[in-house]
Design an enzyme around this catalytic site. Structure first.
Site, short mmCIF file in Angstrom:
data_model
loop_
_atom_site.label_atom_id
_atom_site.label_comp_id
_atom_site.label_asym_id
_atom_site.label_seq_id
_atom_site.Cartn_x
_atom_site.Cartn_y
_atom_site.Cartn_z
N GLU A 107 0.84 -1.20 0.00
CA GLU A 107 0.00 0.00 0.00
C GLU A 107 0.88 1.24 0.00
O GLU A 107 1.89 1.28 0.70
CB GLU A 107 -0.90 -0.01 1.24
CG GLU A 107 -1.87 -1.20 1.20
CD GLU A 107 -2.81 -1.27 2.42
OE1 GLU A 107 -2.71 -0.37 3.29
OE2 GLU A 107 -3.61 -2.21 2.47
N HIS A 127 -7.85 1.16 1.98
CA HIS A 127 -7.68 0.81 3.41
C HIS A 127 -8.47 1.77 4.32
O HIS A 127 -7.90 2.37 5.23
CB HIS A 127 -6.19 0.81 3.79
CG HIS A 127 -5.91 -0.07 4.98
ND1 HIS A 127 -4.77 -0.79 5.13
CD2 HIS A 127 -6.64 -0.34 6.10
CE1 HIS A 127 -4.79 -1.46 6.28
NE2 HIS A 127 -5.93 -1.19 6.88
P1 NAI Z 1 -9.49 -10.19 16.22
O1 NAI Z 1 -8.13 -10.51 16.74
O2 NAI Z 1 -10.55 -9.77 17.16
O3 NAI Z 1 -10.05 -11.49 15.42
C1 NAI Z 1 -9.28 -12.25 14.53
C2 NAI Z 1 -9.85 -13.65 14.51
O4 NAI Z 1 -9.18 -14.41 13.50
C3 NAI Z 1 -9.66 -14.40 15.82
O5 NAI Z 1 -10.89 -14.94 16.27
C4 NAI Z 1 -8.65 -15.48 15.46
O6 NAI Z 1 -8.80 -16.67 16.23
C5 NAI Z 1 -8.98 -15.73 14.00
N1 NAI Z 1 -7.91 -16.36 13.25
C6 NAI Z 1 -6.56 -16.22 13.37
N2 NAI Z 1 -5.93 -17.00 12.48
C7 NAI Z 1 -6.89 -17.65 11.77
C8 NAI Z 1 -6.85 -18.60 10.71
N3 NAI Z 1 -5.69 -19.03 10.20
N4 NAI Z 1 -8.03 -19.08 10.25
C9 NAI Z 1 -9.20 -18.67 10.77
N5 NAI Z 1 -9.30 -17.77 11.78
C10 NAI Z 1 -8.16 -17.27 12.27
O7 NAI Z 1 -9.27 -9.13 15.07
P2 NAI Z 1 -10.32 -8.06 14.53
O8 NAI Z 1 -10.30 -6.86 15.38
O9 NAI Z 1 -11.61 -8.72 14.25
O10 NAI Z 1 -9.60 -7.65 13.13
C11 NAI Z 1 -9.53 -8.58 12.05
C12 NAI Z 1 -8.63 -8.03 10.96
O11 NAI Z 1 -9.13 -6.78 10.49
C13 NAI Z 1 -7.19 -7.75 11.38
O12 NAI Z 1 -6.33 -8.25 10.39
C14 NAI Z 1 -7.08 -6.24 11.39
O13 NAI Z 1 -5.77 -5.82 11.08
C15 NAI Z 1 -8.05 -5.88 10.29
N6 NAI Z 1 -8.56 -4.49 10.37
C16 NAI Z 1 -8.68 -3.79 9.20
C17 NAI Z 1 -9.16 -2.50 9.21
C18 NAI Z 1 -9.31 -1.76 7.93
O14 NAI Z 1 -9.27 -0.51 7.94
N7 NAI Z 1 -9.51 -2.41 6.83
C19 NAI Z 1 -9.50 -1.82 10.48
C20 NAI Z 1 -9.44 -2.67 11.64
C21 NAI Z 1 -8.95 -3.96 11.57
#
Ligand code: NAI
Length: 415
Positions: free
Chosen positions: A274, A297
Protein backbone atom coordinates in the site's frame (compact mmCIF):
# COMPACT_ATOMS: atom_id res chain seq x y z
CA UNK A 1 -14.61 13.14 33.94
CA UNK A 2 -13.02 10.16 32.21
CA UNK A 3 -14.11 6.69 33.01
CA UNK A 4 -11.50 6.03 35.73
CA UNK A 5 -12.63 3.42 38.23
CA UNK A 6 -12.03 5.35 41.44
CA UNK A 7 -10.72 8.73 42.60
CA UNK A 8 -7.14 8.71 41.40
CA UNK A 9 -4.19 9.24 43.71
CA UNK A 10 -1.11 10.73 42.06
CA UNK A 11 2.51 10.99 43.02
CA UNK A 12 2.69 14.71 42.37
CA UNK A 13 0.21 17.39 41.41
CA UNK A 14 -1.63 16.45 38.25
CA UNK A 15 -0.98 19.90 36.88
CA UNK A 16 2.68 18.91 36.59
CA UNK A 17 1.95 15.95 34.30
CA UNK A 18 3.02 16.93 30.80
CA UNK A 19 1.26 15.32 27.86
CA UNK A 20 2.58 15.71 24.32
CA UNK A 21 0.10 14.78 21.59
CA UNK A 22 1.37 14.57 18.01
CA UNK A 23 -0.21 14.02 14.58
CA UNK A 24 -3.58 15.63 15.26
CA UNK A 25 -4.79 13.15 17.86
CA UNK A 26 -8.59 13.55 18.13
CA UNK A 27 -9.89 16.29 20.44
CA UNK A 28 -11.71 13.62 22.49
CA UNK A 29 -8.32 12.67 23.98
CA UNK A 30 -7.32 16.26 24.61
CA UNK A 31 -10.57 16.87 26.52
CA UNK A 32 -10.01 13.89 28.81
CA UNK A 33 -6.46 14.99 29.66
CA UNK A 34 -7.71 18.55 30.26
CA UNK A 35 -10.38 17.24 32.60
CA UNK A 36 -7.63 15.56 34.63
CA UNK A 37 -5.77 18.85 34.89
CA UNK A 38 -2.75 17.56 32.96
CA UNK A 39 -0.72 20.04 30.85
CA UNK A 40 -1.33 19.22 27.20
CA UNK A 41 0.69 20.30 24.18
CA UNK A 42 -0.92 19.16 20.94
CA UNK A 43 0.78 19.37 17.54
CA UNK A 44 -0.87 18.71 14.20
CA UNK A 45 2.10 16.89 12.68
CA UNK A 46 4.60 14.10 13.37
CA UNK A 47 8.05 14.89 14.77
CA UNK A 48 11.27 13.59 13.27
CA UNK A 49 13.68 11.59 15.46
CA UNK A 50 15.88 14.54 16.40
CA UNK A 51 12.91 16.86 17.04
CA UNK A 52 11.23 14.29 19.27
CA UNK A 53 14.48 13.48 21.08
CA UNK A 54 14.90 17.20 21.87
CA UNK A 55 11.37 17.49 23.24
CA UNK A 56 10.75 14.26 25.06
CA UNK A 57 12.93 14.75 28.14
CA UNK A 58 10.22 16.52 30.14
CA UNK A 59 7.25 14.59 28.75
CA UNK A 60 5.33 12.20 31.03
CA UNK A 61 2.80 10.96 28.50
CA UNK A 62 3.39 10.82 24.75
CA UNK A 63 0.55 10.32 22.25
CA UNK A 64 1.29 9.52 18.61
CA UNK A 65 -0.44 8.02 15.59
CA UNK A 66 1.22 5.98 12.87
CA UNK A 67 3.82 8.39 11.45
CA UNK A 68 5.98 9.24 14.47
CA UNK A 69 8.75 6.71 14.99
CA UNK A 70 9.71 6.09 18.60
CA UNK A 71 12.99 4.18 18.49
CA UNK A 72 15.58 3.30 21.14
CA UNK A 73 17.63 6.55 20.90
CA UNK A 74 14.47 8.60 21.52
CA UNK A 75 13.37 6.34 24.38
CA UNK A 76 16.83 6.69 25.94
CA UNK A 77 16.16 10.43 26.27
CA UNK A 78 12.67 9.89 27.70
CA UNK A 79 13.73 9.94 31.34
CA UNK A 80 10.36 11.05 32.69
CA UNK A 81 8.14 9.17 30.28
CA UNK A 82 5.54 7.18 32.18
CA UNK A 83 3.58 5.85 29.26
CA UNK A 84 3.07 6.02 25.51
CA UNK A 85 -0.19 5.90 23.57
CA UNK A 86 -0.57 4.93 19.92
CA UNK A 87 -3.86 6.52 18.86
CA UNK A 88 -4.35 3.90 16.15
CA UNK A 89 -4.30 0.11 15.80
CA UNK A 90 -0.71 -0.64 14.78
CA UNK A 91 2.20 -0.27 17.19
CA UNK A 92 5.19 -1.19 15.01
CA UNK A 93 6.24 2.49 14.84
CA UNK A 94 7.38 2.05 18.47
CA UNK A 95 10.32 -0.07 19.56
CA UNK A 96 8.12 -2.02 21.96
CA UNK A 97 10.82 -4.23 23.37
CA UNK A 98 13.01 -1.30 24.29
CA UNK A 99 10.05 0.54 25.84
CA UNK A 100 9.32 -2.59 27.89
CA UNK A 101 12.93 -2.81 29.12
CA UNK A 102 12.74 0.83 30.18
CA UNK A 103 9.46 0.29 32.05
CA UNK A 104 7.23 2.23 29.64
CA UNK A 105 3.89 0.58 28.83
CA UNK A 106 2.47 1.26 25.37
CA UNK A 107 -1.29 1.37 24.77
CA UNK A 108 -3.29 1.34 21.52
CA UNK A 109 -6.92 1.09 20.43
CA UNK A 110 -7.37 -2.23 18.70
CA UNK A 111 -11.18 -2.34 18.72
CA UNK A 112 -12.44 1.23 18.41
CA UNK A 113 -13.08 0.85 14.68
CA UNK A 114 -14.64 -2.61 14.75
CA UNK A 115 -18.11 -1.31 13.99
CA UNK A 116 -16.86 0.90 11.14
CA UNK A 117 -15.33 -2.09 9.36
CA UNK A 118 -18.44 -4.22 9.86
CA UNK A 119 -20.71 -1.51 8.47
CA UNK A 120 -18.52 -1.01 5.40
CA UNK A 121 -18.51 -4.72 4.59
CA UNK A 122 -22.27 -4.94 5.06
CA UNK A 123 -22.76 -2.07 2.62
CA UNK A 124 -20.38 -3.68 0.12
CA UNK A 125 -22.27 -6.97 0.23
CA UNK A 126 -25.40 -5.18 -1.00
CA UNK A 127 -23.47 -3.03 -3.49
CA UNK A 128 -21.77 -6.10 -5.01
CA UNK A 129 -24.99 -8.07 -5.10
CA UNK A 130 -26.66 -5.31 -7.15
CA UNK A 131 -23.55 -4.32 -9.18
CA UNK A 132 -24.10 -0.78 -7.96
CA UNK A 133 -20.42 0.17 -8.36
CA UNK A 134 -20.53 -0.53 -12.10
CA UNK A 135 -23.98 1.02 -12.65
CA UNK A 136 -22.91 4.17 -10.84
CA UNK A 137 -19.71 4.47 -12.88
CA UNK A 138 -21.66 3.98 -16.13
CA UNK A 139 -24.17 6.70 -15.28
CA UNK A 140 -21.31 9.03 -14.30
CA UNK A 141 -19.90 8.32 -17.76
CA UNK A 142 -23.30 9.14 -19.32
CA UNK A 143 -24.27 5.50 -20.02
CA UNK A 144 -27.82 4.37 -19.12
CA UNK A 145 -27.85 0.57 -18.60
CA UNK A 146 -30.95 -0.46 -16.66
CA UNK A 147 -30.76 -4.22 -16.06
CA UNK A 148 -31.63 -6.88 -13.50
CA UNK A 149 -29.22 -9.45 -14.97
CA UNK A 150 -26.99 -10.97 -12.29
CA UNK A 151 -28.54 -8.77 -9.57
CA UNK A 152 -29.88 -10.31 -6.37
CA UNK A 153 -31.29 -9.50 -2.95
CA UNK A 154 -29.01 -10.53 -0.12
CA UNK A 155 -31.91 -11.83 1.97
CA UNK A 156 -31.56 -15.58 2.42
CA UNK A 157 -27.99 -15.66 1.04
CA UNK A 158 -25.12 -17.16 3.00
CA UNK A 159 -22.32 -15.02 4.39
CA UNK A 160 -19.18 -16.96 5.35
CA UNK A 161 -16.86 -15.24 7.81
CA UNK A 162 -13.25 -16.36 8.00
CA UNK A 163 -12.05 -15.17 11.41
CA UNK A 164 -14.74 -14.67 14.04
CA UNK A 165 -13.07 -12.14 16.31
CA UNK A 166 -14.26 -8.62 17.07
CA UNK A 167 -15.09 -7.62 13.49
CA UNK A 168 -16.32 -11.02 12.31
CA UNK A 169 -18.76 -11.30 15.21
CA UNK A 170 -20.06 -7.75 14.82
CA UNK A 171 -20.61 -8.32 11.10
CA UNK A 172 -22.28 -11.67 11.76
CA UNK A 173 -24.86 -9.98 13.96
CA UNK A 174 -25.67 -7.07 11.63
CA UNK A 175 -25.80 -9.35 8.55
CA UNK A 176 -28.52 -11.45 10.19
CA UNK A 177 -30.64 -8.34 10.53
CA UNK A 178 -30.71 -8.24 6.71
CA UNK A 179 -31.97 -11.81 6.65
CA UNK A 180 -28.65 -13.40 5.73
CA UNK A 181 -27.61 -16.85 6.93
CA UNK A 182 -24.18 -16.56 8.60
CA UNK A 183 -21.54 -19.27 8.98
CA UNK A 184 -18.03 -18.79 10.30
CA UNK A 185 -14.68 -20.54 10.46
CA UNK A 186 -12.09 -19.72 13.12
CA UNK A 187 -9.06 -21.60 14.39
CA UNK A 188 -10.16 -20.82 17.95
CA UNK A 189 -13.45 -21.99 19.48
CA UNK A 190 -15.75 -18.97 19.40
CA UNK A 191 -19.18 -18.54 20.93
CA UNK A 192 -21.65 -18.05 18.04
CA UNK A 193 -23.64 -14.80 18.19
CA UNK A 194 -27.36 -14.80 17.27
CA UNK A 195 -28.02 -17.62 14.81
CA UNK A 196 -24.47 -17.62 13.36
CA UNK A 197 -23.14 -21.16 12.94
CA UNK A 198 -19.56 -22.43 13.03
CA UNK A 199 -18.30 -24.74 10.29
CA UNK A 200 -15.49 -27.19 11.06
CA UNK A 201 -13.29 -26.51 8.03
CA UNK A 202 -12.39 -23.65 5.74
CA UNK A 203 -13.29 -25.67 2.62
CA UNK A 204 -16.83 -26.20 3.86
CA UNK A 205 -17.28 -22.47 4.40
CA UNK A 206 -16.00 -21.70 0.91
CA UNK A 207 -18.37 -24.22 -0.67
CA UNK A 208 -21.47 -22.93 1.16
CA UNK A 209 -21.09 -19.17 0.99
CA UNK A 210 -22.46 -16.62 -1.47
CA UNK A 211 -20.23 -14.01 0.17
CA UNK A 212 -16.91 -14.83 1.82
CA UNK A 213 -15.48 -12.12 4.06
CA UNK A 214 -12.03 -12.26 5.67
CA UNK A 215 -11.43 -11.02 9.22
CA UNK A 216 -8.19 -12.68 10.26
CA UNK A 217 -4.90 -11.19 11.46
CA UNK A 218 -1.71 -11.43 9.41
CA UNK A 219 0.07 -14.57 10.56
CA UNK A 220 2.20 -17.24 8.90
CA UNK A 221 -1.00 -19.30 8.51
CA UNK A 222 -3.11 -16.51 6.96
CA UNK A 223 -0.49 -15.28 4.49
CA UNK A 224 -1.81 -16.18 1.05
CA UNK A 225 -4.55 -18.31 2.63
CA UNK A 226 -6.93 -17.49 -0.25
CA UNK A 227 -5.25 -18.69 -3.45
CA UNK A 228 -6.27 -20.53 -6.65
CA UNK A 229 -7.41 -23.69 -4.84
CA UNK A 230 -9.55 -21.86 -2.28
CA UNK A 231 -11.08 -19.61 -4.95
CA UNK A 232 -11.98 -22.63 -7.07
CA UNK A 233 -13.77 -24.16 -4.09
CA UNK A 234 -16.00 -21.09 -3.82
CA UNK A 235 -19.45 -21.29 -5.42
CA UNK A 236 -19.72 -20.04 -9.00
CA UNK A 237 -21.13 -16.53 -8.82
CA UNK A 238 -19.97 -15.95 -5.22
CA UNK A 239 -18.20 -12.81 -3.98
CA UNK A 240 -15.01 -12.31 -1.94
CA UNK A 241 -14.46 -9.42 0.48
CA UNK A 242 -11.19 -8.61 2.20
CA UNK A 243 -10.79 -5.77 4.69
CA UNK A 244 -8.37 -7.68 6.94
CA UNK A 245 -4.75 -7.67 5.78
CA UNK A 246 -3.43 -7.31 2.25
CA UNK A 247 -1.32 -10.46 2.24
CA UNK A 248 -4.21 -12.81 3.03
CA UNK A 249 -5.53 -12.95 -0.55
CA UNK A 250 -3.37 -13.84 -3.56
CA UNK A 251 -4.41 -10.96 -5.80
CA UNK A 252 -3.34 -12.45 -9.19
CA UNK A 253 -5.39 -15.58 -8.45
CA UNK A 254 -8.39 -13.45 -7.49
CA UNK A 255 -8.09 -11.38 -10.66
CA UNK A 256 -8.03 -14.61 -12.67
CA UNK A 257 -11.12 -16.05 -10.89
CA UNK A 258 -13.02 -12.80 -11.57
CA UNK A 259 -11.98 -12.54 -15.21
CA UNK A 260 -13.00 -16.20 -15.79
CA UNK A 261 -16.39 -15.22 -14.27
CA UNK A 262 -16.07 -17.92 -11.61
CA UNK A 263 -16.59 -15.18 -9.03
CA UNK A 264 -19.22 -12.48 -9.62
CA UNK A 265 -17.45 -9.74 -7.70
CA UNK A 266 -15.05 -8.71 -4.97
CA UNK A 267 -14.43 -5.89 -2.52
CA UNK A 268 -10.81 -5.29 -1.54
CA UNK A 269 -9.79 -2.68 1.02
CA UNK A 270 -6.28 -3.91 1.81
CA UNK A 271 -3.42 -4.75 -0.52
CA UNK A 272 -0.07 -6.59 -0.28
CA UNK A 273 1.67 -3.26 -0.90
CA UNK A 274 0.00 0.00 0.00
CA UNK A 275 1.30 3.50 -0.84
CA UNK A 276 2.59 5.57 2.08
CA UNK A 277 1.12 8.80 0.69
CA UNK A 278 -2.21 9.67 -0.91
CA UNK A 279 -2.04 10.36 -4.64
CA UNK A 280 -2.21 8.82 -8.10
CA UNK A 281 -0.25 5.88 -9.50
CA UNK A 282 -1.68 2.93 -7.55
CA UNK A 283 -1.22 -0.31 -9.48
CA UNK A 284 -3.21 -3.52 -9.06
CA UNK A 285 -4.29 -6.43 -11.29
CA UNK A 286 -7.82 -5.73 -10.05
CA UNK A 287 -8.11 -2.25 -11.52
CA UNK A 288 -10.84 -2.09 -14.14
CA UNK A 289 -12.25 -5.58 -13.42
CA UNK A 290 -16.09 -5.47 -13.47
CA UNK A 291 -17.99 -5.51 -10.18
CA UNK A 292 -14.85 -5.08 -8.11
CA UNK A 293 -14.85 -2.47 -5.36
CA UNK A 294 -11.38 -1.19 -4.53
CA UNK A 295 -10.92 1.09 -1.52
CA UNK A 296 -7.73 2.56 0.00
CA UNK A 297 -7.68 0.81 3.41
CA UNK A 298 -10.60 2.83 4.79
CA UNK A 299 -12.50 0.04 6.56
CA UNK A 300 -11.91 1.61 9.94
CA UNK A 301 -11.74 5.22 8.79
CA UNK A 302 -14.71 7.08 10.24
CA UNK A 303 -14.94 10.12 12.47
CA UNK A 304 -16.75 7.98 15.05
CA UNK A 305 -13.82 5.56 15.10
CA UNK A 306 -11.31 8.42 15.43
CA UNK A 307 -13.24 9.82 18.38
CA UNK A 308 -13.52 6.38 19.98
CA UNK A 309 -9.78 5.81 19.50
CA UNK A 310 -9.05 9.18 21.16
CA UNK A 311 -11.11 8.22 24.18
CA UNK A 312 -9.98 4.62 24.43
CA UNK A 313 -6.26 5.39 24.43
CA UNK A 314 -6.57 8.50 26.64
CA UNK A 315 -8.52 6.52 29.25
CA UNK A 316 -5.83 3.78 29.27
CA UNK A 317 -3.07 6.38 29.68
CA UNK A 318 -4.91 8.25 32.45
CA UNK A 319 -5.67 5.02 34.31
CA UNK A 320 -2.01 4.06 34.16
CA UNK A 321 -0.83 7.45 35.41
CA UNK A 322 -3.44 7.57 38.18
CA UNK A 323 -3.68 3.96 39.31
CA UNK A 324 -0.91 1.90 37.70
CA UNK A 325 -3.33 -0.34 35.74
CA UNK A 326 -1.68 -1.82 32.63
CA UNK A 327 -4.66 -3.74 31.24
CA UNK A 328 -4.53 -3.60 27.45
CA UNK A 329 -0.86 -2.53 27.22
CA UNK A 330 0.74 -4.22 24.20
CA UNK A 331 4.27 -4.62 25.60
CA UNK A 332 3.84 -4.96 29.33
CA UNK A 333 2.81 -7.41 32.07
CA UNK A 334 -0.90 -6.94 32.67
CA UNK A 335 -1.96 -5.72 36.11
CA UNK A 336 -5.55 -4.75 36.88
CA UNK A 337 -5.41 -2.82 40.13
CA UNK A 338 -7.82 -2.87 43.09
CA UNK A 339 -9.27 0.31 44.59
CA UNK A 340 -6.79 1.63 47.17
CA UNK A 341 -7.62 1.13 50.84
CA UNK A 342 -7.72 4.09 53.26
CA UNK A 343 -4.40 5.13 54.84
CA UNK A 344 -2.31 3.35 52.19
CA UNK A 345 -0.02 4.54 49.47
CA UNK A 346 0.56 2.60 46.26
CA UNK A 347 4.06 1.66 45.11
CA UNK A 348 4.49 0.73 41.46
CA UNK A 349 7.77 -0.94 40.64
CA UNK A 350 9.14 -2.18 37.33
CA UNK A 351 12.16 -4.44 37.76
CA UNK A 352 14.41 -6.80 35.82
CA UNK A 353 12.86 -10.24 35.85
CA UNK A 354 15.59 -12.14 37.67
CA UNK A 355 15.19 -14.57 40.59
CA UNK A 356 14.86 -13.13 44.09
CA UNK A 357 13.35 -9.68 43.42
CA UNK A 358 10.13 -10.32 45.30
CA UNK A 359 12.15 -11.78 48.19
CA UNK A 360 14.25 -8.57 48.34
CA UNK A 361 11.17 -6.37 48.21
CA UNK A 362 9.34 -8.32 50.89
CA UNK A 363 12.47 -8.15 53.06
CA UNK A 364 12.47 -4.35 52.73
CA UNK A 365 8.81 -4.28 53.72
CA UNK A 366 9.28 -6.50 56.76
CA UNK A 367 12.37 -4.56 57.92
CA UNK A 368 10.14 -1.46 57.95
CA UNK A 369 7.49 -3.37 59.88
CA UNK A 370 5.02 -2.40 57.20
CA UNK A 371 1.78 -4.10 56.43
CA UNK A 372 1.08 -4.97 52.78
CA UNK A 373 -2.59 -4.33 52.05
CA UNK A 374 -2.48 -5.58 48.44
CA UNK A 375 0.28 -6.92 46.25
CA UNK A 376 0.09 -7.98 42.60
CA UNK A 377 3.06 -9.13 40.54
CA UNK A 378 2.96 -9.85 36.83
CA UNK A 379 5.99 -10.71 34.72
CA UNK A 380 7.16 -11.30 31.17
CA UNK A 381 10.51 -12.54 29.87
CA UNK A 382 12.35 -9.29 30.61
CA UNK A 383 10.57 -7.44 33.40
CA UNK A 384 8.34 -7.78 36.40
CA UNK A 385 5.66 -5.23 37.28
CA UNK A 386 4.68 -5.02 40.94
CA UNK A 387 1.81 -3.11 42.47
CA UNK A 388 1.82 -2.87 46.24
CA UNK A 389 -0.51 -0.93 48.57
CA UNK A 390 1.22 -0.27 51.85
CA UNK A 391 0.67 1.71 55.09
CA UNK A 392 1.12 5.38 54.25
CA UNK A 393 3.53 6.22 57.10
CA UNK A 394 6.31 3.93 55.79
CA UNK A 395 5.51 3.92 52.10
CA UNK A 396 7.98 6.62 51.05
CA UNK A 397 10.87 4.85 52.84
CA UNK A 398 9.89 1.54 51.26
CA UNK A 399 9.74 3.19 47.85
CA UNK A 400 13.23 4.64 48.29
CA UNK A 401 14.69 1.25 49.36
CA UNK A 402 13.05 -0.55 46.42
CA UNK A 403 14.25 2.11 43.99
CA UNK A 404 17.80 1.54 45.28
CA UNK A 405 17.77 -2.19 44.44
CA UNK A 406 20.07 -3.24 41.62
CA UNK A 407 17.13 -4.84 39.82
CA UNK A 408 15.05 -1.62 39.83
CA UNK A 409 14.02 -0.11 36.50
CA UNK A 410 11.40 2.39 37.63
CA UNK A 411 9.55 2.94 40.87
CA UNK A 412 6.88 5.47 41.60
CA UNK A 413 4.47 6.11 44.42
CA UNK A 414 0.86 7.25 44.29
CA UNK A 415 -0.22 9.27 47.33
P1 NAI B 1 -9.49 -10.19 16.22
O1 NAI B 1 -8.13 -10.51 16.74
O2 NAI B 1 -10.55 -9.77 17.16
O3 NAI B 1 -10.05 -11.49 15.42
C1 NAI B 1 -9.28 -12.25 14.53
C2 NAI B 1 -9.85 -13.65 14.51
O4 NAI B 1 -9.18 -14.41 13.50
C3 NAI B 1 -9.66 -14.40 15.82
O5 NAI B 1 -10.89 -14.94 16.27
C4 NAI B 1 -8.65 -15.48 15.46
O6 NAI B 1 -8.80 -16.67 16.23
C5 NAI B 1 -8.98 -15.73 14.00
N1 NAI B 1 -7.91 -16.36 13.25
C6 NAI B 1 -6.56 -16.22 13.37
N2 NAI B 1 -5.93 -17.00 12.48
C7 NAI B 1 -6.89 -17.65 11.77
C8 NAI B 1 -6.85 -18.60 10.71
N3 NAI B 1 -5.69 -19.03 10.20
N4 NAI B 1 -8.03 -19.08 10.25
C9 NAI B 1 -9.20 -18.67 10.77
N5 NAI B 1 -9.30 -17.77 11.78
C10 NAI B 1 -8.16 -17.27 12.27
O7 NAI B 1 -9.27 -9.13 15.07
P2 NAI B 1 -10.32 -8.06 14.53
O8 NAI B 1 -10.30 -6.86 15.38
O9 NAI B 1 -11.61 -8.72 14.25
O10 NAI B 1 -9.60 -7.65 13.13
C11 NAI B 1 -9.53 -8.58 12.05
C12 NAI B 1 -8.63 -8.03 10.96
O11 NAI B 1 -9.13 -6.78 10.49
C13 NAI B 1 -7.19 -7.75 11.38
O12 NAI B 1 -6.33 -8.25 10.39
C14 NAI B 1 -7.08 -6.24 11.39
O13 NAI B 1 -5.77 -5.82 11.08
C15 NAI B 1 -8.05 -5.88 10.29
N6 NAI B 1 -8.56 -4.49 10.37
C16 NAI B 1 -8.68 -3.79 9.20
C17 NAI B 1 -9.16 -2.50 9.21
C18 NAI B 1 -9.31 -1.76 7.93
O14 NAI B 1 -9.27 -0.51 7.94
N7 NAI B 1 -9.51 -2.41 6.83
C19 NAI B 1 -9.50 -1.82 10.48
C20 NAI B 1 -9.44 -2.67 11.64
C21 NAI B 1 -8.95 -3.96 11.57
Amino acid sequence: MPNTPFPPPTSFPKTQIKVLLLENVHASAHELFDAEGFQVEALGHALKDDELAAKIENVHVLGIRSKTQVRAPVLAKAKRLLSLGCFCIGTNQVELDDANRRGVPVFNAPFSNTRSVAEMILAEIVVLSRQIGDRSREVHEGVWKKTAAGCHEVRGKTLGLIGYGHIGRQLGVVAESLGMRVVFYDIATRLPMGNNRPVPALGELLEQSDFVSLHVPETAATKGMIGPEELSRMKKGAHLLNASRGTVVQIPALAEALKKKHLAGAAIDVFPEEPEENGPGFASELRGVPNVLLTPHIGGSTLEAQEAIGKEVAVSLIRYVNTGATTGAVNFPQVEVPAPKPRTHRILNVHKNVPGVLRDINRIVSERNANIESQILSTDNQIGYLMMDIAHDVAEDVRADIAALETNIRTRILY
